[in-house]
Write a protein that holds these residues in place. Structure first.
Motif, short mmCIF file in Angstrom:
data_model
loop_
_atom_site.label_atom_id
_atom_site.label_comp_id
_atom_site.label_asym_id
_atom_site.label_seq_id
_atom_site.Cartn_x
_atom_site.Cartn_y
_atom_site.Cartn_z
N THR A 47 15.12 12.30 10.66
CA THR A 47 15.73 10.99 10.49
C THR A 47 16.86 11.00 9.45
OG1 THR A 47 13.97 10.43 8.91
CG2 THR A 47 13.69 9.69 11.18
N ALA A 48 16.84 11.97 8.53
CA ALA A 48 17.85 12.00 7.47
C ALA A 48 19.25 12.24 8.03
CB ALA A 48 17.50 13.08 6.44
N ASN A 253 9.95 0.53 -8.91
CA ASN A 253 10.44 0.31 -7.55
C ASN A 253 10.74 1.61 -6.81
OD1 ASN A 253 10.33 -2.51 -7.68
ND2 ASN A 253 12.37 -2.67 -8.58
N MET A 254 11.03 2.67 -7.55
CA MET A 254 11.43 3.94 -6.92
C MET A 254 10.28 4.93 -6.80
SD MET A 254 14.47 3.53 -5.95
CE MET A 254 14.59 5.22 -5.35
N ILE A 255 9.06 4.55 -7.19
CA ILE A 255 7.93 5.48 -7.16
C ILE A 255 7.71 6.13 -5.79
CG2 ILE A 255 5.40 5.60 -7.29
CD1 ILE A 255 5.51 3.83 -9.75
N PRO A 256 7.75 5.39 -4.68
CA PRO A 256 7.55 6.04 -3.37
C PRO A 256 8.57 7.16 -3.12
CG PRO A 256 7.32 3.67 -3.15
CD PRO A 256 7.83 3.91 -4.55
N ALA A 257 9.84 6.92 -3.44
CA ALA A 257 10.86 7.94 -3.21
C ALA A 257 10.69 9.13 -4.15
CB ALA A 257 12.26 7.33 -3.40
N ALA A 269 16.01 15.18 2.83
CA ALA A 269 14.81 14.79 3.55
C ALA A 269 14.20 13.52 2.99
CB ALA A 269 13.78 15.93 3.50
N THR A 270 14.39 13.30 1.68
CA THR A 270 13.84 12.11 1.03
C THR A 270 14.71 10.88 1.25
OG1 THR A 270 12.99 13.58 -0.70
CG2 THR A 270 12.89 11.25 -1.18
N LEU A 271 15.93 11.07 1.73
CA LEU A 271 16.90 9.97 1.85
C LEU A 271 16.35 8.73 2.56
CD1 LEU A 271 19.77 8.91 1.37
CD2 LEU A 271 20.44 9.98 3.53
N PRO A 272 15.63 8.85 3.69
CA PRO A 272 15.13 7.63 4.33
C PRO A 272 14.25 6.79 3.41
CG PRO A 272 14.96 9.50 5.83
CD PRO A 272 15.35 10.06 4.50
#
Length: 406
Positions: A47-48, A253-257, A269-272
């Motif tokens: 998806t990236a 707010n950015m913890i998931p990324a 790969a982390t971009l999405p």
């Protein structure tokens, strides 16, 4: 209980479950977790590539080459250079404070050199040349992020310069429709991401349980890790505070990324997930995030610059080079410039540094000693990189939020 709190609870729960599964060391469970982690990594990469392309295309097609686009680009570049330069400078200071020791030649000769023998077939500049595509499919088939950015910038700018007509409208409708479809798929992946986090965590626990002989380069590792942590928690927080942004709230707010970056070890790969966090949690305007974040994936490499700087100084010190002030300043600048070309290069920062050191005739066998622990270093670097990307986007959004309207 709001949606963000529920998401954090799910992620923390997934981390705990994954850690427990990893500590069990049951072969069947380990194999299943590795299988799931591989699938999620491939989905992120899948998806990236379209996300980068359509984000740049739609933004440039709508904004074009006008002064608003120029302001966004210049502000992004300014923050990128400032944060990257800060990361490299801090790493240089720590290198001389901690003072990694020169290794005995017996530590890196032989086996270490053999590990690197097949990695030195290309020069540093070859990878910039490879970023210039010789056919339209190459960037997307190879996954070369820098090449994808170049193609997207060219075509996006070309669309913006087309005369208003049914043809231009048709092209924009197709691109916008494709973008909506891509981000719908990304939303589905993020919705089931806790499953991936369980697998990633279990996989990571297994990797870290393996014995890593790092006694001889402990101080070198201390420089790398402490430099990245200072950049992450202190330097970037200062940048955010100066622009009137709450660092603690932004980090939350950015913890998931950040967690995704740790596991995937790839900014692209982390971009999405990065885009989802910046748009839906940080609340940045999509007109900024979908232009800035794909670009930052290539040019904003705080962690990479620190690694190149420290590793180059470490290898040169082992090669008998006198590290005076002029030499260090020169390599700070080289590390910042080199980090821009990191995306799309096999083994990322490691290979860039290897190429630079090989070109200077330094003892590259030293890097064979670093190689076993590079995976852990790469995790931290990637987390710093994507967090810095989000900070650059948030600061630019704050500065120019009244510039572009929907």
């Amino acid at each position: 209980m709001n949606k963000q709190v529920k998401q954090v609870i799910f992620w923390v729960g997934a981390l705990i479950i994954g850690a427990v599964l990893g500590l069990l060391h049951i072969t069947a469970i380990d194999n299943i977790c590795n299988f799931i982690a591989t699938i999620f990594t491939r989905l992120f990469k899948f998806t990236a590539v379209p996300a980068i392309a359509v984000s740049i295309l739609t933004t440039l097609a709508s904004l074009g080459g006008n002064k608003e686009t120029g302001k966004i680009f210049r502000r992004t570049l300014m923050y990128t250079l400032l944060t990257t330069l800060a990361a490299s400078t801090i790493a240089a200071v720590l290198f001389f404070v901690i003072k990694p020791e020169v290794l005995s030649a017996s530590v890196y000769e032989g086996v270490a050199a053999e590990k690197l023998a097949n990695m030195n077939s290309s020069t540093f500049l070859d990878y910039f040349i490879q970023a210039i595509p010789d056919n339209i499919l190459y960037p997307f088939v190879s996954g070369n992020v820098l090449s994808i950015l170049i193609v997207s910038f060219v075509f996006g700018f070309a669309i913006s310069k087309m005369q208003e007509s049914d043809k231009k409208t048709a092209i924009l409708n197709v691109i916008n429709g494709f973008q909506e479809m891509v981000f719908k798929v990304i939303g589905w992946i993020i919705a089931i991401l806790p499953i991936g986090i369980i697998a990633f965590t279990a996989q990571l626990i297994n990797e870290m349980s393996a014995h890593i002989a790092m006694e001889s380069i402990g101080k070198y590792v201390a420089v790398i890790l402490s430099g990245n942590l200072i950049q992450f928690f202190i330097v970037l927080s200062i940048f955010l505070l100066i622009r009137g942004i709450n660092p603690a709230k932004h980090f939350k707010n950015m913890i998931p990324a950040i967690l995704t970056a740790l596991f995937t070890k790839s900014s692209a790969a982390t971009l999405p997930v990065t885009m989802d966090c910046v748009e839906n949690r940080v609340k940045c305007d999509k007109k900024f995030s979908r232009f800035i974040l794909p670009m930052c994936t290539t040019i904003n490499m705080n962690g990479c610059a620190a690694f190149i700087l420290v590793t180059s100084l470490f290898v040169m010190k082992n090669g008998g080079v006198q590290l005076d002030l002029i030499t260090v300043i020169t390599w700070i600048l080289i590390s910042v410039i080199s980090a821009v070309g990191n995306a799309g290069v096999p083994m990322g920062c490691f290979f860039l540094t290897l190429s630079l050191m090989a070109g200077k005739g330094m003892p590259i066998g030293v890097m064979g000693v670093i190689l076993p622990i590079y995976a852990v270093i790469d995790m931290i670097e990637t987390a710093v990189n994507i967090y810095s990307d989000s900070c650059v986007c948030a600061m630019t959004n704050k500065d120019l939020k009244n510039l572009v309207t929907e």
